[in-house]
Design an enzyme around this catalytic site. Structure first.
Site, mmCIF file in Angstrom:
data_model
loop_
_atom_site.group_PDB
_atom_site.id
_atom_site.type_symbol
_atom_site.label_atom_id
_atom_site.label_comp_id
_atom_site.label_asym_id
_atom_site.label_seq_id
_atom_site.Cartn_x
_atom_site.Cartn_y
_atom_site.Cartn_z
ATOM 1 N N GLU A 82 -2.803 -10.786 -18.648
ATOM 2 C CA GLU A 82 -3.984 -11.112 -17.929
ATOM 3 C C GLU A 82 -4.915 -10.000 -18.364
ATOM 4 O OE1 GLU A 82 -2.767 -9.854 -13.483
ATOM 5 O OE2 GLU A 82 -4.939 -9.185 -13.887
ATOM 6 N N CYS A 116 -1.129 -12.442 -12.526
ATOM 7 C CA CYS A 116 0.430 -11.922 -12.985
ATOM 8 C C CYS A 116 1.603 -13.000 -13.117
ATOM 9 C CB CYS A 116 0.949 -10.994 -11.864
ATOM 10 S SG CYS A 116 -0.035 -9.685 -11.260
ATOM 11 N N HIS A 246 8.307 -10.671 -7.744
ATOM 12 C CA HIS A 246 7.052 -9.818 -8.567
ATOM 13 C C HIS A 246 6.790 -8.540 -7.533
ATOM 14 C CE1 HIS A 246 3.253 -8.989 -9.997
ATOM 15 N NE2 HIS A 246 2.740 -9.410 -8.875
HETATM 16 N N1 ACO Z 1 3.701 8.591 4.256
HETATM 17 C C1 ACO Z 1 4.225 7.438 4.328
HETATM 18 N N2 ACO Z 1 3.724 6.224 4.498
HETATM 19 C C2 ACO Z 1 2.360 6.197 4.425
HETATM 20 C C3 ACO Z 1 1.570 7.280 4.330
HETATM 21 C C4 ACO Z 1 2.364 8.462 4.357
HETATM 22 N N3 ACO Z 1 1.691 9.649 4.292
HETATM 23 N N4 ACO Z 1 0.287 7.310 4.320
HETATM 24 C C5 ACO Z 1 0.312 5.729 4.370
HETATM 25 N N5 ACO Z 1 1.282 5.049 4.248
HETATM 26 C C6 ACO Z 1 1.782 3.735 4.550
HETATM 27 C C7 ACO Z 1 1.117 2.876 5.499
HETATM 28 O O1 ACO Z 1 1.425 2.830 6.614
HETATM 29 C C8 ACO Z 1 1.336 1.802 4.764
HETATM 30 O O2 ACO Z 1 2.737 1.075 5.004
HETATM 31 P P1 ACO Z 1 2.863 -0.326 6.020
HETATM 32 O O3 ACO Z 1 2.282 -1.317 4.833
HETATM 33 O O4 ACO Z 1 4.182 -0.452 5.992
HETATM 34 O O5 ACO Z 1 2.000 -0.306 7.072
HETATM 35 C C9 ACO Z 1 1.406 1.602 3.470
HETATM 36 O O6 ACO Z 1 1.565 3.307 3.366
HETATM 37 C C10 ACO Z 1 0.027 1.497 2.472
HETATM 38 O O7 ACO Z 1 -1.069 1.935 3.167
HETATM 39 P P2 ACO Z 1 -2.406 1.290 3.709
HETATM 40 O O8 ACO Z 1 -3.383 2.414 4.216
HETATM 41 O O9 ACO Z 1 -2.075 0.047 4.427
HETATM 42 O O10 ACO Z 1 -2.896 0.788 2.385
HETATM 43 P P3 ACO Z 1 -3.796 1.334 1.055
HETATM 44 O O11 ACO Z 1 -5.147 1.555 1.571
HETATM 45 O O12 ACO Z 1 -3.031 2.438 0.569
HETATM 46 O O13 ACO Z 1 -3.605 0.155 0.080
HETATM 47 C C11 ACO Z 1 -2.913 -1.538 -1.177
HETATM 48 C C12 ACO Z 1 -2.625 -0.383 -0.420
HETATM 49 C C13 ACO Z 1 -3.806 -2.703 -0.472
HETATM 50 C C14 ACO Z 1 -1.475 -2.153 -1.553
HETATM 51 C C15 ACO Z 1 -3.669 -1.299 -2.435
HETATM 52 O O14 ACO Z 1 -2.963 -0.300 -3.178
HETATM 53 C C16 ACO Z 1 -4.181 -2.324 -3.363
HETATM 54 O O15 ACO Z 1 -5.223 -2.937 -3.235
HETATM 55 N N6 ACO Z 1 -3.186 -2.558 -4.370
HETATM 56 C C17 ACO Z 1 -3.456 -3.820 -5.368
HETATM 57 C C18 ACO Z 1 -3.446 -5.171 -4.863
HETATM 58 C C19 ACO Z 1 -1.853 -5.498 -4.834
HETATM 59 O O16 ACO Z 1 -1.289 -5.001 -5.474
HETATM 60 N N7 ACO Z 1 -1.721 -6.461 -4.215
HETATM 61 C C20 ACO Z 1 -0.490 -7.165 -4.260
HETATM 62 C C21 ACO Z 1 -0.235 -8.324 -4.711
HETATM 63 S S1 ACO Z 1 -1.525 -8.958 -5.637
HETATM 64 C C22 ACO Z 1 -0.960 -8.290 -7.309
HETATM 65 O O17 ACO Z 1 0.036 -8.154 -7.594
HETATM 66 C C23 ACO Z 1 -2.035 -7.405 -7.903
#
Ligand code: ACO
Length: 437
Positions: A82, A116, A246
């Protein structure tokens, strides 16, 4: 033709990577956010001397060489990616350089793209070709190649880079159970790349998570239905030795497996013991939408799933945790981790695979494994991929250059301004040599 599937694999990822711990500090987020919150250890990236094409050239030539496959024996070449470097010219055409040299230009196939999922589409194309009446007796070759980079923000730590090559043909050690496939395809704007001038996607992180989990549910349902139709008995996670997902980041993989357990609970399947049944019973009447929103269900189901996760999923997580989301290569890098960890122990086992590409396209399918015959054997695939050394050597490069002797640098000065001095060599007596660009 019998037992069509994957005969050989090779994986390449760049030696350059960033520790998620260091990225947490650099990004000023709370400690543990990327390592525990996302479950990631390290993220690979391409410097300016590597890209998806160079990585795929490396993977393909290494596969042909290490398994001693004559380039003339390839009859189909399919690429899943991609990462768009050209809106018309296929990545596959770059790889033709390797085959032209050997006088083979009679090779079908072009690129497949849908986030993906492209690698899985490419793999299915090759398997279907070998099983079809147009097959000419030669091998198919599939390459998944991507460099995942995100704009600054919460998605940035979920990047990665890698290329995986897979040889497809009959009498394989990794056999497709072709009748057992469950797909879910729909229209969604969870992650897309509308800005053709930018390498970065537009991503709705939360939506992409729920699209992914809904796809896990839908594909599992279809897979189970097909299994039940063909085998005449109920399917549960107990019928798969390992489950490979994945892997955009490890936390989502943990949640996905918990989701399968919740499905098994709702279906009253045998993988759910009395203790799990009791813990999940408060959630038996949730609507499907409520079930995606319930943090309690997420927590309890992950807790209930933990022992089986450790057994059936954890051995698939090494490479994705170490190199990050590699988009089309992600699922297959998780599968490569399993072969690396379990090798010949996989003989006779069923492996479930879940492929997801935003936008969206998803399929759950399965392999049945046997040891195979050298060079196309599970133990040789593990030896050729040599994952432990590849992971180890990149750390050596990072950790052991300081105070080291007897090496020459890459001498790549393309990022340096004219007039900049740079290190060219440290000789066996620790003498350092510099040049000026
Ligand atoms: N210590 C431990 N855990 C923590 C801490 C910390 N200090 N801070 C945050 N966390 C945890 C949160 O509680 C959350 O856990 P949970 O999901 O079990 O509740 C996790 O970390 C993620 O934190 P969030 O605030 O919910 O999310 P964030 O704003 O960091 O974004 C996301 C995460 C959405 C995955 C982002 O990285 C993203 O957009 N990635 C790209 C999209 C993606 O990969 N999508 C997946 C499918 S599509 C694809 O393959 C591209």
């Amino acid at each position: 033709v019998k037992n069509v599937g994957i005969l050989a694999m090779e994986i390449y990822f760049p030696p350059t990577c960033v520790q998620q711990e260091a990225l947490e500090v650099h990004d000023g987020v709370s400690k543990g956010k990327y390592t525990i919150g996302l479950g990631q250890d390290c993220m690979a990236f391409c410097t300016d001397v590597e890209d998806i094409i160079s990585m795929s050239l490396t993977a393909v030539s290494s596969l042909l060489e290490k398994y001693n496959v004559d380039p003339k024996q390839i009859g189909r070449l399919e690429v899943g990616s991609e990462t768009v470097l050209d809106k018309s010219k296929a990545i596959k055409t770059f790889l033709m350089q390797i085959f032209e040299e050997h006088g083979n230009t009679d090779i079908e196939g072009v690129d497949s793209t849908n986030a993906c999922y492209g690698g899985t589409a490419a793999l299915f194309n090759c398997v279907n070709w070998v099983e079809s009446s147009s097959w000419d007796g030669r091998y198919g070759l599939v390459i998944c190649t991507d460099s995942a980079v995100y704009a600054e923000g919460p998605a940035r730590p979920t990047g990665g880079a890698a290329s995986i090559a897979m040889l497809v043909g009959p009498d394989a050690p990794i056999v497709f159970e072709s009748k057992l496939r469950g797909s879910h395809m729909a229209h969604a704007y969870d992650f897309y790349k509308p800005n053709l001038a930018s390498e970065y996607p537009v991503v709705d992180g939360k939506l992409s998570q729920s699209c992914y989990l809904m796809s896990v549910d839908a594909c599992y349902k279809h897979y189970c239905n097909k299994y039940e139709k063909f085998e005449g008995k109920q399917f549960s996670v107990d019928d798969a030795e390992y489950i490979v997902f994945h892997s955009p980041y490890n936390k989502l993989v943990q949640k996905s497996f918990a989701r399968l357990m919740y499905n098994d609970f709702l279906r009253n399947a045998r993988s759910i013991n009395e203790d799990a049944k009791e813990k999940l019973s408060p959630f038996s009447n949730l609507s499907i939408d409520e079930s995606y929103q319930s943090r309690d269900l997420e927590k309890v189901s992950q807790q209930v799933a933990k022992p089986l996760y450790d057994k059936k999923v954890q051995p698939t997580t090494l490479i994705p945790k170490q190199i990050g989301n590699t988009y089309t290569a992600s699922l297959y890098s998780a599968f490569a981790s399993l072969i690396h960890n379990k090798q010949s122990e996989l003989t006779g086992k069923r492996i479930i695979m879940f492929s997801y590409g935003s936008g969206l396209a998803a399929t759950m399918f399965s392999f049945r494994l046997n040891e195979g015959q050298h060079p196309f054997s599970l133990s040789n695939i593990a030896a050729v991929m040599n994952v432990a050394d590849k992971l180890e050597s990149r750390h050596e490069l990072m950790e052991h250059r300081y105070g080291a002797k007897d090496f020459v640098t890459s001498n790549d000065t393309s990022l340096l301004a004219p007039g900049t001095y740079y290190l060219t060599e440290v000789d066996s007596s620790y003498r350092r040599f510099y040049a000026k660009k």
